[in-house]
Design a protein around this motif. Structure first.
Motif, PDB file in Angstrom:
ATOM      1  N   ILE A  94      19.758  44.517  12.373  1.00  0.00           N
ATOM      2  CA  ILE A  94      19.242  44.268  11.027  1.00  0.00           C
ATOM      3  C   ILE A  94      17.784  44.671  10.901  1.00  0.00           C
ATOM      4  CG2 ILE A  94      18.708  42.468   9.338  1.00  0.00           C
ATOM      5  CD1 ILE A  94      21.190  41.006  10.212  1.00  0.00           C
ATOM      6  N   VAL A  95      16.971  44.307  11.886  1.00  0.00           N
ATOM      7  CA  VAL A  95      15.545  44.634  11.840  1.00  0.00           C
ATOM      8  C   VAL A  95      15.372  46.052  12.380  1.00  0.00           C
ATOM      9  CG1 VAL A  95      13.231  43.856  12.436  1.00  0.00           C
ATOM     10  CG2 VAL A  95      15.075  42.196  12.241  1.00  0.00           C
ATOM     11  N   GLU A 137       7.156  45.644  23.436  1.00  0.00           N
ATOM     12  CA  GLU A 137       7.873  44.622  24.189  1.00  0.00           C
ATOM     13  C   GLU A 137       9.373  44.641  23.878  1.00  0.00           C
ATOM     14  OE1 GLU A 137       6.107  40.795  23.751  1.00  0.00           O
ATOM     15  OE2 GLU A 137       4.076  41.514  24.181  1.00  0.00           O
ATOM     16  N   ASN A 138       9.820  45.748  23.325  1.00  0.00           N
ATOM     17  CA  ASN A 138      11.233  45.910  22.981  1.00  0.00           C
ATOM     18  C   ASN A 138      12.133  45.762  24.200  1.00  0.00           C
ATOM     19  OD1 ASN A 138      13.762  47.352  22.010  1.00  0.00           O
ATOM     20  ND2 ASN A 138      12.956  48.831  23.487  1.00  0.00           N
ATOM     21  N   ASN A 139      13.297  45.186  23.951  1.00  0.00           N
ATOM     22  CA  ASN A 139      14.314  45.064  24.983  1.00  0.00           C
ATOM     23  C   ASN A 139      15.643  45.643  24.521  1.00  0.00           C
ATOM     24  OD1 ASN A 139      14.575  44.262  27.644  1.00  0.00           O
ATOM     25  ND2 ASN A 139      15.220  42.195  27.171  1.00  0.00           N
ATOM     26  N   ARG A 140      15.670  46.132  23.285  1.00  0.00           N
ATOM     27  CA  ARG A 140      16.926  46.552  22.662  1.00  0.00           C
ATOM     28  C   ARG A 140      17.555  47.755  23.353  1.00  0.00           C
ATOM     29  NH1 ARG A 140      19.455  43.008  19.728  1.00  0.00           N
ATOM     30  NH2 ARG A 140      20.795  44.796  19.385  1.00  0.00           N
ATOM     31  N   HIS A 141      16.742  48.597  23.941  1.00  0.00           N
ATOM     32  CA  HIS A 141      17.299  49.787  24.576  1.00  0.00           C
ATOM     33  C   HIS A 141      18.218  49.444  25.746  1.00  0.00           C
ATOM     34  CE1 HIS A 141      13.844  48.682  27.013  1.00  0.00           C
ATOM     35  NE2 HIS A 141      14.358  49.405  28.001  1.00  0.00           N
ATOM     36  N   ARG A 142      18.225  48.184  26.179  1.00  0.00           N
ATOM     37  CA  ARG A 142      19.056  47.754  27.301  1.00  0.00           C
ATOM     38  C   ARG A 142      20.446  47.304  26.867  1.00  0.00           C
ATOM     39  NH1 ARG A 142      16.836  43.010  29.766  1.00  0.00           N
ATOM     40  NH2 ARG A 142      18.440  43.354  31.350  1.00  0.00           N
TER      41      ARG A 142
END
Length: 228
Positions: A18-19, A27-32
């Motif tokens: 959504i975001v 500090e992104n962790n979404r690529h995991r």
């Protein structure tokens, strides 16, 4: 009287749910999201924080109406790439005891018999902690991915969904008796055949003989919910 607060995480098995654009944060962790460790760590964090559950959204097509193509969605990581939400649930369940799981699945394009088995398996593996977000799918690209030239008309999608649920109820609730599995080693009888039956469903959209392939799970029918 004090009211109890219920907290649920809204997630999706993709780089950006959504975001949109948050994946560029330092500090992104979404690529995991492709790593199983990401989901087990998330589950443990939610359990530690006493969350009631995690709900996994899903789409089965890409957003390709803007500027007549998928380029923007692909460039910005807007729910693509994305993975199957159902497949991370067993791993998350294995590292938690109380966390509930909800997942999105569409009634429009895949047959009910296979999905009934998939959900019963998840109900077994989670020990009754799974729910289903019922959707009919709205993306034109989703329709084309499953052999349709255009999106299935709204009211027709819900007619299909109504019969889809009818088939599922028959499989989950009517195909096996509670005491069908006896595990009698001496007589070499695992299941009493007299307590398992075909459903022999013949409808406008589906023809399903049965019987259901899974023995009764804890819930039989998982928690059902739908966005309003």
């Amino acid at each position: 009287m004090r009211k109890q607060l219920h907290v649920n995480l809204f997630e999706m098995n993709c780089v950006s749910h959504i975001v949109h654009g948050l994946w560029v944060h330092p500090e992104n962790n979404r690529h995991r999201f492709n790593d199983l460790d990401y989901w087990t760590e998330l589950a443990q964090l939610l359990e530690y924080g006493t969350f009631d559950g995690v709900f996994l959204a899903d789409v089965i097509g890409t957003y390709d109406q803007f500027r007549d193509g998928p380029e923007t969605a692909l460039r910005e990581g807007m729910q693509i790439p994305s993975n199957d939400p159902l497949l991370v649930i067993p791993a998350m369940a294995a590292v938690t005891r109380n966390l509930g799981f909800g997942a999105t699945f569409s009634t429009t394009y895949e047959p009910p018999f296979a999905f009934a088995r998939r959900m019963s398996t998840l109900d077994h593996l989670t020990k009754g902690r799974v729910g289903w977000n019922i959707v009919t799918s709205y993306l034109p690209n989703a329709a084309r991915n499953f052999g349709h030239d255009t999106e299935v008309v709204h009211d027709h999608r819900y007619e299909i969904a109504d019969e889809y649920l009818d088939v599922l109820y028959k499989l989950w609730e009517g195909s096996w008796d509670d005491d069908a599995v006896i595990q009698d080693r001496e007589r070499r009888v695992y299941t009493d055949p007299s307590k398992v039956r075909y459903i022999d469903h013949v409808g406008e959209h589906f023809k399903v003989a049965g019987p259901h392939l899974c023995q009764p799970s804890r819930q039989r029918t998982p928690v059902l919910f739908q966005a309003t």
